[in-house]
Design a protein around this motif. Sequence first.
Motif, PDB file in Angstrom:
ATOM      1  N   LYS A   1       0.838  -1.209   0.000  1.00 38.22           N
ATOM      2  CA  LYS A   1       0.000   0.000   0.000  1.00 38.22           C
ATOM      3  C   LYS A   1       0.874   1.261   0.000  1.00 38.22           C
ATOM      4  O   LYS A   1       1.792   1.370  -0.779  1.00 38.22           O
ATOM      5  CB  LYS A   1      -0.969  -0.049   1.179  1.00 38.22           C
ATOM      6  N   SER A   2       0.603   2.188   0.911  1.00 39.94           N
ATOM      7  CA  SER A   2       1.295   3.482   0.863  1.00 39.94           C
ATOM      8  C   SER A   2       2.724   3.440   1.353  1.00 39.94           C
ATOM      9  O   SER A   2       3.433   4.451   1.247  1.00 39.94           O
ATOM     10  CB  SER A   2       0.508   4.530   1.663  1.00 39.94           C
TER      11      SER A   2
ATOM     12  N   SER B   1       0.649   3.045  -4.178  1.00 40.80           N
ATOM     13  CA  SER B   1      -0.141   1.927  -3.667  1.00 40.80           C
ATOM     14  C   SER B   1      -0.052   0.775  -4.653  1.00 40.80           C
ATOM     15  O   SER B   1       0.502   0.920  -5.748  1.00 40.80           O
ATOM     16  CB  SER B   1      -1.600   2.333  -3.450  1.00 40.80           C
TER      17      SER B   1
END
Length: 610
Positions: free
Chosen positions: A348-349, A493
């Motif tokens: 993800k981030s 992401s």
Amino acid sequence: MARQQPVALVPVLAASLFLGAGAFGQPQLPPPLKPAPPGQDSIGLYDLLGNYARLRHVLNRPGRSRDFHLGTSSLAVSVHIPVAGDWDGDGWDTLGIYDTRPAEFGLCSENGTGDPDLIIPFGQPNSYPVTGDWDGDGIDTIGSYAPTTGLFWLRNSNTPGAADLAFTFGPFGNSVPVAGDFDGDGIDTIGIYSFTSGTFYLRNSNSSGPTEIQITFGPIPSYPCTGDWDGDGIDTVGVFDLGTYTHLLKNTHAPGPADITTPSDLPRLGWPVSGFWSRQGTLDEHDGYPWPTASPEAEGMNGALLDQAVQVASGIPAFHSLLVVRNGRLVKEAYFNGWDGTMANNIKSASKSMLSALVGIAQDQGAFSSVTETVASLIPQYFTGGVDPYKRLIRVQDLLTMSAGLYWPGESSVTGWIASSDWVQWVIDQSLVSSPGSTFQYSTGLTHVGSALLTEITGQPTWDFARQNLFDPIGIEAVRWDHDPNDIDFGGSEVFMRPRDLARFGELFLNDGSLDGNQVVSPSWVQWSTQPLINPGGWQTYGAWWWQGNFGSNAYFAKGHGGQLIFVFEDLNLVVVATSDWNVTQSQSSAQYASVYNLLELYIVPAAGS
């Protein structure tokens, strides 16, 4: 016999994307498992959100599985459904995907991580895929089924073209197709599984006509599969129970309970696949970067405290991994809830911090001169027409510090962005709500603009640039990196990596951008990007796509939804990696962050003598 088995298919519901040195060289791969007995199919499970399948190579040996990431996907336009079959007649079944929006099959020649080898446009509107050996030539081919009409289209070759067989069976309402050699004559035929009743309706020929075999499993919440579970040459049915994550399989067409009950090796919602899986081909089953190891005590850490951290982590339902690296050696490594080192998490981030490193590398290489350059000067094609002149003042630094001033709906409200045809232009077209460089507003849209900028100034897709200039030089890989409808690799992401590789990235920054005598990122970029540059409010500060905080000792860290975390403690010469389930709500994600922070403060940092 027609031993190739298709997979079950189900309607797909959309989901939110975000809710938010020693032994060097190539990792050693484990020896192959002994294959299954001839003729016996086995099971697997496909995770749609993760876009990977976990395949068990011997039906009665739970846990002896491996994962395959099935290429990349354009998340705005695609919903992927798994298929499986012997596409080339070599006797082994391999995976594939059916992309529902363009009605397109992608078939893999090997069960390995990567993009499909063969792309075939084929299918009806609003249809589901089905695969099998329709003509008995030993090669599985494609087909489609429209549940509203009961119409089957089947091809006898894996090439574009019209259906070779077209007929109706049903319709049966809320249903999906199955196929197999139900009578042992060497030809696969079709069938239907009704979600409403939990009943299979099977035919022994590929033609219109009445049901010839009827078997009821339900109604229970389940997805269907078919296979030759006992090696007798006849395919029978089974279901994957969504309530217990258990495969229930029958060895005959007779009524009655399941003959085989076996827990899934992937205890989560997924779609069952079945086939005779090969261990040959692209063998990517390894644990990531081959770290040198040491005992905690050898590196000045309290092993008992680290053992307590692992014990606590084992009780966290969504936790996947915990790794601790001290003085360049792996001193603690633990996996939980069915996960292991071969499996890549959607980070993800946390990928934003890697994107930051790539921007720094591009600057070091002269692709642009300074973070004070304006975005509009580097990707002018997105700033045409009557664009607000103040948007032309947005600098690269403003992207990196989440302070471009552009409106962003929030990380859990991105439906409009994802549905747009041009993700980069959509972000640039949003209204300015603050002066560029003045106010923090977390936005994955800005990091995606950063990926487009990298693609433009380097002349390479972001993933390719990352491979050549970051991943390969330090011996790590991203096994999957998704892209937008215009093939811009996702900025911030949907990047999948193994925990050991995440730790190696953290070690790179701990060593001022240098590993093994190779300066990958300049020390000046490491120092600038990881320092506090803007205050988002609260106890954490923000740099250039890096967070900072104190957990008993100061750290900077990469942070991704659900608890994907890479911590760098410079004062302790310590790197800590934690990964968790990413398919969670925002509140669950916050709880998972808190769990990891507690592990740091109560056990790991004290174990380092802080």
